[in-house]
Design a protein around this motif. Structure first.
Motif, PDB file in Angstrom:
ATOM      1  N   UNK A   1       0.821  -1.216   0.000  1.00 51.01           N
ATOM      2  CA  UNK A   1       0.000   0.000   0.000  1.00 51.01           C
ATOM      3  C   UNK A   1       0.858   1.271   0.000  1.00 51.01           C
ATOM      4  N   UNK A   2       1.949   1.202  -0.712  1.00 48.04           N
ATOM      5  CA  UNK A   2       2.889   2.324  -0.783  1.00 48.04           C
ATOM      6  C   UNK A   2       3.511   2.331  -2.174  1.00 48.04           C
ATOM      7  N   UNK A   3       3.582   3.481  -2.796  1.00 42.44           N
ATOM      8  CA  UNK A   3       4.116   3.563  -4.153  1.00 42.44           C
ATOM      9  C   UNK A   3       5.640   3.440  -4.144  1.00 42.44           C
ATOM     10  N   UNK A   4       6.167   2.613  -5.044  1.00 36.47           N
ATOM     11  CA  UNK A   4       7.617   2.458  -5.181  1.00 36.47           C
ATOM     12  C   UNK A   4       7.949   2.210  -6.650  1.00 36.47           C
ATOM     13  N   UNK A   5       9.238   2.321  -6.969  1.00 36.47           N
ATOM     14  CA  UNK A   5       9.707   2.171  -8.353  1.00 36.47           C
ATOM     15  C   UNK A   5      10.005   0.702  -8.637  1.00 36.47           C
ATOM     16  N   UNK A   6       9.189   0.091  -9.485  1.00 33.96           N
ATOM     17  CA  UNK A   6       9.368  -1.327  -9.839  1.00 33.96           C
ATOM     18  C   UNK A   6      10.699  -1.568 -10.557  1.00 33.96           C
TER      19      UNK A   6
ATOM     20  N   UNK B   1       3.634  -3.768 -16.602  1.00 34.42           N
ATOM     21  CA  UNK B   1       2.951  -2.689 -17.325  1.00 34.42           C
ATOM     22  C   UNK B   1       1.885  -3.245 -18.261  1.00 34.42           C
ATOM     23  N   UNK B   2       2.230  -4.291 -19.008  1.00 31.09           N
ATOM     24  CA  UNK B   2       1.309  -4.855 -19.995  1.00 31.09           C
ATOM     25  C   UNK B   2       0.057  -5.427 -19.346  1.00 31.09           C
ATOM     26  N   UNK B   3       0.222  -6.120 -18.220  1.00 30.91           N
ATOM     27  CA  UNK B   3      -0.934  -6.739 -17.586  1.00 30.91           C
ATOM     28  C   UNK B   3      -1.827  -5.715 -16.884  1.00 30.91           C
ATOM     29  N   UNK B   4      -1.291  -4.528 -16.630  1.00 29.76           N
ATOM     30  CA  UNK B   4      -2.146  -3.431 -16.166  1.00 29.76           C
ATOM     31  C   UNK B   4      -2.848  -2.759 -17.339  1.00 29.76           C
TER      32      UNK B   4
ATOM     33  N   UNK C   1       1.888 -16.105  -6.188  1.00 28.62           N
ATOM     34  CA  UNK C   1       1.794 -16.737  -4.867  1.00 28.62           C
ATOM     35  C   UNK C   1       1.569 -15.712  -3.763  1.00 28.62           C
ATOM     36  N   UNK C   2       2.013 -14.463  -4.010  1.00 26.80           N
ATOM     37  CA  UNK C   2       2.090 -13.487  -2.930  1.00 26.80           C
ATOM     38  C   UNK C   2       1.070 -12.361  -3.005  1.00 26.80           C
ATOM     39  N   UNK C   3       0.835 -11.851  -4.207  1.00 25.05           N
ATOM     40  CA  UNK C   3       0.080 -10.611  -4.317  1.00 25.05           C
ATOM     41  C   UNK C   3      -1.154 -10.800  -5.196  1.00 25.05           C
ATOM     42  N   UNK C   4      -2.268 -10.181  -4.815  1.00 23.84           N
ATOM     43  CA  UNK C   4      -3.441 -10.253  -5.691  1.00 23.84           C
ATOM     44  C   UNK C   4      -3.170  -9.566  -7.027  1.00 23.84           C
ATOM     45  N   UNK C   5      -2.550  -8.397  -6.956  1.00 23.77           N
ATOM     46  CA  UNK C   5      -2.176  -7.673  -8.178  1.00 23.77           C
ATOM     47  C   UNK C   5      -1.097  -6.650  -7.854  1.00 23.77           C
ATOM     48  N   UNK C   6      -0.333  -6.293  -8.882  1.00 25.93           N
ATOM     49  CA  UNK C   6       0.578  -5.141  -8.818  1.00 25.93           C
ATOM     50  C   UNK C   6      -0.086  -4.035  -9.631  1.00 25.93           C
ATOM     51  N   UNK C   7      -0.301  -2.889  -9.018  1.00 27.75           N
ATOM     52  CA  UNK C   7      -0.991  -1.790  -9.703  1.00 27.75           C
ATOM     53  C   UNK C   7       0.028  -0.765 -10.210  1.00 27.75           C
ATOM     54  N   UNK C   8      -0.002  -0.476 -11.498  1.00 23.37           N
ATOM     55  CA  UNK C   8       0.826   0.590 -12.060  1.00 23.37           C
ATOM     56  C   UNK C   8       0.111   1.911 -11.825  1.00 23.37           C
TER      57      UNK C   8
ATOM     58  N   UNK D   1      11.757   4.204 -15.127  1.00 18.96           N
ATOM     59  CA  UNK D   1      11.014   4.405 -13.869  1.00 18.96           C
ATOM     60  C   UNK D   1       9.568   3.970 -14.092  1.00 18.96           C
ATOM     61  N   UNK D   2       9.021   3.203 -13.144  1.00 22.55           N
ATOM     62  CA  UNK D   2       7.614   2.837 -13.206  1.00 22.55           C
ATOM     63  C   UNK D   2       7.050   2.711 -11.786  1.00 22.55           C
ATOM     64  N   UNK D   3       6.246   3.688 -11.371  1.00 23.49           N
ATOM     65  CA  UNK D   3       5.673   3.636 -10.018  1.00 23.49           C
ATOM     66  C   UNK D   3       4.547   2.616  -9.922  1.00 23.49           C
ATOM     67  N   UNK D   4       4.612   1.762  -8.915  1.00 23.57           N
ATOM     68  CA  UNK D   4       3.600   0.742  -8.707  1.00 23.57           C
ATOM     69  C   UNK D   4       3.187   0.711  -7.242  1.00 23.57           C
ATOM     70  N   UNK D   5       2.110   0.006  -6.977  1.00 22.27           N
ATOM     71  CA  UNK D   5       1.644  -0.165  -5.604  1.00 22.27           C
ATOM     72  C   UNK D   5       1.070  -1.569  -5.456  1.00 22.27           C
ATOM     73  N   UNK D   6       1.360  -2.182  -4.308  1.00 20.00           N
ATOM     74  CA  UNK D   6       0.768  -3.488  -3.977  1.00 20.00           C
ATOM     75  C   UNK D   6      -0.326  -3.240  -2.955  1.00 20.00           C
ATOM     76  N   UNK D   7      -1.570  -3.505  -3.294  1.00 17.95           N
ATOM     77  CA  UNK D   7      -2.658  -3.267  -2.324  1.00 17.95           C
ATOM     78  C   UNK D   7      -2.433  -4.056  -1.043  1.00 17.95           C
ATOM     79  N   UNK D   8      -2.738  -3.446   0.081  1.00 19.93           N
ATOM     80  CA  UNK D   8      -2.556  -4.115   1.374  1.00 19.93           C
ATOM     81  C   UNK D   8      -3.533  -5.268   1.519  1.00 19.93           C
TER      82      UNK D   8
END
Length: 418
Positions: free
Chosen positions: A147-152, A271-274, A387-394, A411-418
């Motif tokens: 739940x925090x934006x970071x650079x993938x 990026x593509x799957x988003x 296995x770990x995350x429901x989705x990675x959000x761009x 640079x690509x900012x993404x977020x993993x929902x909590x």
């Protein structure tokens, strides 16, 4: 992130411009078009109206663009006429700073040097590395914030690829980010965002040579034979007596081959799957599609946009007469979007039946040595992600490399929902 949301006014302007400007004025070697992700309508027009096209660039001079899948295949599999000798990019090497590498050589020297390093990606080695790659991938993913934006690009793609590169070279692990920098410098000679002067560019590459010369000397003086790329070069009959600049050239080739292609496909896959969210849902519902996803992403992303050849004799190609000495660019990035081969080619379709026909790895004698390793890394990444995350959000459009050669992301900012 929807496809419509990703469209910007600049791409709309380029769509109109690409189809209205004179054909002879089209220059698909303009790095800005790749940086703006605006290259597609220009390739579409060339495939339709001028599949073998004579263009001009202020940076690279006159060159031929080959943009259809079948024509690219014809060039790539005919090394007797279309030579790799000297350069595999549209940029000519500097006369006083030539760094020969085996991908930019013709047989027989090419074949002898290539076979020296080929064992590094033999099936047995890939099997041995699979566990290590999976372990490292899991460690990197487990450290990502929620739940925090970071650079993938920085946190995942670069980290995973530099870890693998350091292993392949048996390079000091704590200094592995130097490999990324040298890769960027080596492919960014014409990119002012990479370096500020030619003196700096030369200086950083000589730092690379100095570091790898030290490692070479360590391997040569070691009592225990190594199973790494430097040891293979140092003991190979065709490579053990290379001069320093040829050693540098081959090191650059192996760094770029193991770094840029994989890291940009790793970023491109998220990026593509988003961008094509329905495909993300399809993957979550059926993880057995991951191997095919890897091929489809490598097709859609095309990490290296072109490879250059030089004509050794006059030859006709699709109605155009290419003269001896002419530069010929095989635009893999265009061939992979050729609708004569790939239906709805601009879309990512993770269960595409012919995804493995992608041409990003090239064909013929210069087909990518490490293609199976790259596919394995992407496959494992997605197995561990699901296995770990429901989705990675761009979170927003990524920034891209200003280059007509390396088709990548900075640079690509993404977020993993909590």
């Amino acid at each position: 992130m929807s496809q419509a949301a990703a469209e910007t006014p600049s791409t709309v302007d380029h769509q109109e411009r690409a189809w209205s400007m004179p054909l002879e004025d089209i220059n698909v070697a303009d790095g800005a078009l790749f940086q703006d992700d605006a290259i597609w309508p220009y390739f579409e027009r060339l495939r339709k109206e001028a599949p073998v096209h004579k263009g001009h660039s202020d940076e690279f001079g006159d060159y031929w663009s080959v943009t259809r899948y079948e024509d690219i295949m014809a060039v790539d599999t005919n090394h007797h006429v279309f030579s790799s000798e000297g350069a595999i990019t549209l940029a000519d090497p500097l006369e006083d700073f030539r760094a020969p590498m085996f991908i930019a050589m013709d047989p027989p020297k090419h074949d002898k040097q290539r076979i020296t390093v080929q064992p590094i990606v033999a099936p047995k080695n890939l099997q041995n590395w699979e566990g290590l790659i999976r372990e490292r991938t899991g460690l990197i993913l487990d450290q990502l914030p929620r739940n925090e934006t970071f650079d993938w690009v920085d946190k995942v793609s670069i980290e995973l690829t530099t870890m693998m590169l350091a292993t392949l070279f048996d390079f000091p692990f704590e200094e592995r980010r130097r490999l990324t920098r040298w890769s960027d410098v080596a492919t960014g000679r014409d990119n002012p965002e990479i370096y500020k002067s030619e003196e700096q560019w030369r200086g950083e590459l000589m730092e690379c040579l100095e570091a790898f010369t030290g490692l070479w000397n360590d391997r040569v003086n070691s009592d225990t034979p190594g199973n790494d790329l430097i040891s293979m070069l140092a003991s190979g009959e065709s490579t053990k007596n290379m001069d320093p600049m040829e050693y540098l050239g081959n090191i650059i080739l192996l760094i770029v081959g193991g770094n840029d292609t994989t890291r940009n496909s790793m970023t491109g896959s998220v990026y593509a799957l988003n961008k094509f969210a329905g495909e993300y849902d399809k993957l979550i519902a059926d993880p057995s599609l991951i191997p095919n996803l890897s091929s489809e992403i490598i097709r859609w992303q095309t990490p290296l946009a072109h490879m250059r050849r030089t004509a050794l004799e006059d030859i006709e190609l699709n109605g155009q007469m290419i003269k001896k000495g002419d530069k010929v660019a095989m635009w893999y990035v265009s061939g992979n979007r050729d609708t004569a081969v790939f239906e709805n080619a601009d879309d990512v379709i993770i269960d595409r039946p012919n995804a493995r026909r992608q041409m990003s790895f090239g064909y013929g004698i210069h087909r990518c040595v490490g293609n199976r390793l790259g596919e394995l890394q992407i496959k494992i990444l997605w197995e561990e992600l699901l296995k770990r995350f429901p989705k990675i959000e761009v979170m927003e459009e990524p920034t891209r490399t200003r280059s007509p050669f390396v088709k990548g992301y900075t640079y690509m900012p993404v977020r993993i929902p909590a």
